[in-house]
Write an enzyme that holds these catalytic residues in place. Structure first.
Site, PDB file in Angstrom:
ATOM      1  N   HIS A 275       0.848  -1.193   0.000  1.00 61.09           N
ATOM      2  CA  HIS A 275       0.000   0.000   0.000  1.00 61.09           C
ATOM      3  C   HIS A 275       0.884   1.244   0.000  1.00 61.09           C
ATOM      4  O   HIS A 275       1.804   1.354   0.799  1.00 61.09           O
ATOM      5  CB  HIS A 275      -0.901  -0.030   1.243  1.00 61.09           C
ATOM      6  CG  HIS A 275      -1.647   1.227   1.466  1.00 61.09           C
ATOM      7  ND1 HIS A 275      -1.470   1.990   2.606  1.00 61.09           N
ATOM      8  CD2 HIS A 275      -2.549   1.874   0.712  1.00 61.09           C
ATOM      9  CE1 HIS A 275      -2.253   3.041   2.538  1.00 61.09           C
ATOM     10  NE2 HIS A 275      -2.913   2.993   1.393  1.00 61.09           N
TER      11      HIS A 275
ATOM     12  N   ASP B 289       5.022   5.047 -22.075  1.00 59.90           N
ATOM     13  CA  ASP B 289       4.966   4.848 -23.521  1.00 59.90           C
ATOM     14  C   ASP B 289       6.325   4.388 -24.040  1.00 59.90           C
ATOM     15  O   ASP B 289       7.290   4.275 -23.278  1.00 59.90           O
ATOM     16  CB  ASP B 289       4.480   6.130 -24.215  1.00 59.90           C
ATOM     17  CG  ASP B 289       5.393   7.324 -24.005  1.00 59.90           C
ATOM     18  OD1 ASP B 289       6.640   7.163 -23.942  1.00 59.90           O
ATOM     19  OD2 ASP B 289       4.873   8.450 -23.925  1.00 59.90           O
TER      20      ASP B 289
ATOM     21  N   ASP C 173      -4.870   4.179  -4.333  1.00 55.87           N
ATOM     22  CA  ASP C 173      -4.786   4.549  -2.915  1.00 55.87           C
ATOM     23  C   ASP C 173      -5.804   5.634  -2.575  1.00 55.87           C
ATOM     24  O   ASP C 173      -5.672   6.778  -3.013  1.00 55.87           O
ATOM     25  CB  ASP C 173      -3.376   5.029  -2.599  1.00 55.87           C
ATOM     26  CG  ASP C 173      -3.117   5.209  -1.127  1.00 55.87           C
ATOM     27  OD1 ASP C 173      -4.078   5.201  -0.330  1.00 55.87           O
ATOM     28  OD2 ASP C 173      -1.936   5.365  -0.762  1.00 55.87           O
TER      29      ASP C 173
ATOM     30  N   MET D 271       2.022  12.655 -16.876  1.00 56.46           N
ATOM     31  CA  MET D 271       3.122  13.559 -17.210  1.00 56.46           C
ATOM     32  C   MET D 271       2.555  14.765 -17.951  1.00 56.46           C
ATOM     33  O   MET D 271       1.813  14.611 -18.923  1.00 56.46           O
ATOM     34  CB  MET D 271       4.166  12.860 -18.097  1.00 56.46           C
ATOM     35  CG  MET D 271       5.343  13.750 -18.451  1.00 56.46           C
ATOM     36  SD  MET D 271       6.448  13.031 -19.690  1.00 56.46           S
ATOM     37  CE  MET D 271       7.270  11.786 -18.734  1.00 56.46           C
TER      38      MET D 271
ATOM     39  N   TYR E  30      10.376  12.039 -14.224  1.00 61.09           N
ATOM     40  CA  TYR E  30      11.526  11.137 -14.313  1.00 61.09           C
ATOM     41  C   TYR E  30      12.079  10.851 -12.924  1.00 61.09           C
ATOM     42  O   TYR E  30      12.407   9.707 -12.597  1.00 61.09           O
ATOM     43  CB  TYR E  30      12.634  11.724 -15.189  1.00 61.09           C
ATOM     44  CG  TYR E  30      12.291  11.887 -16.652  1.00 61.09           C
ATOM     45  CD1 TYR E  30      11.428  11.014 -17.308  1.00 61.09           C
ATOM     46  CD2 TYR E  30      12.845  12.911 -17.393  1.00 61.09           C
ATOM     47  CE1 TYR E  30      11.126  11.167 -18.652  1.00 61.09           C
ATOM     48  CE2 TYR E  30      12.552  13.072 -18.745  1.00 61.09           C
ATOM     49  CZ  TYR E  30      11.697  12.196 -19.355  1.00 61.09           C
ATOM     50  OH  TYR E  30      11.403  12.355 -20.684  1.00 61.09           O
TER      51      TYR E  30
ATOM     52  N   TYR F 273       3.523  11.385 -24.367  1.00 59.81           N
ATOM     53  CA  TYR F 273       2.895  11.718 -23.080  1.00 59.81           C
ATOM     54  C   TYR F 273       1.941  10.633 -22.600  1.00 59.81           C
ATOM     55  O   TYR F 273       0.978  10.907 -21.899  1.00 59.81           O
ATOM     56  CB  TYR F 273       2.228  13.097 -23.115  1.00 59.81           C
ATOM     57  CG  TYR F 273       3.250  14.198 -23.285  1.00 59.81           C
ATOM     58  CD1 TYR F 273       4.034  14.598 -22.209  1.00 59.81           C
ATOM     59  CD2 TYR F 273       3.458  14.798 -24.522  1.00 59.81           C
ATOM     60  CE1 TYR F 273       4.998  15.593 -22.369  1.00 59.81           C
ATOM     61  CE2 TYR F 273       4.419  15.781 -24.689  1.00 59.81           C
ATOM     62  CZ  TYR F 273       5.186  16.174 -23.606  1.00 59.81           C
ATOM     63  OH  TYR F 273       6.138  17.148 -23.761  1.00 59.81           O
TER      64      TYR F 273
END
Length: 146
Positions: A15, A23, A62, A72, A111, A129
């Site tokens: 958790h 991609d 969560d 992103m 990143y 993206y």
């Protein structure tokens, strides 16, 4: 779509752990080597949305954090949502049974976040993206019959 390596990682995650769906343009192998798992996972030949749907079929997001799914940001256009991201948002909403908008992460911050994730799962997504972070939620105990 969920191969043995992906299922192992999803089960091993706890958790609050993060996973990255990316991609084909994302530096997946180099980033994955820096994650907790330390190796790249693959769901080849499918879109980011199909991979997200498969993952969310066994892993809840969560509910204890405000943004358990993030995308992103497009460089220079942080509020723009391209089709690949809209498709993943639709899969999140279906899986969760409600509208739960994704948060956003600036490209280079993404990143950095990815390097700290539990694992990176690359897809066959060729649109740019198509990169996301999902935070694993609590899996409730199985119902017992008496």
């Amino acid at each position: 779509l969920l191969n043995a390596d992906v299922l192992y990682a999803l089960r091993a995650m706890g958790h609050g752990d993060d996973l990255i769906i990316c991609d084909t343009n994302f530096p997946a192998d180099a980033v994955a080597r820096q994650t907790v798992l330390g190796k790249l996972l693959r769901i080849d030949g499918v879109s980011a949305a199909r991979a997200a749907k498969a993952i969310l079929s066994v892993m809840p997001l969560d509910s204890f954090v405000e943004k358990p799914a993030c995308r992103m940001e497009i460089v220079g256009k942080p509020t723009e949502i391209p089709p690949v991201q809209a498709e993943v948002q639709a899969e999140i909403d279906k899986a969760e049974g409600r509208s739960w908008p994704m948060g956003t992460v600036e490209r280079f911050a993404f990143y950095d976040l990815a390097k700290k994730a539990y694992c990176v799962i690359t897809t066959g997504e060729t649109r740019v993206y198509g990169c996301f972070v999902f935070t694993k939620g609590v899996i409730p105990p199985a119902q017992t019959w008496t």
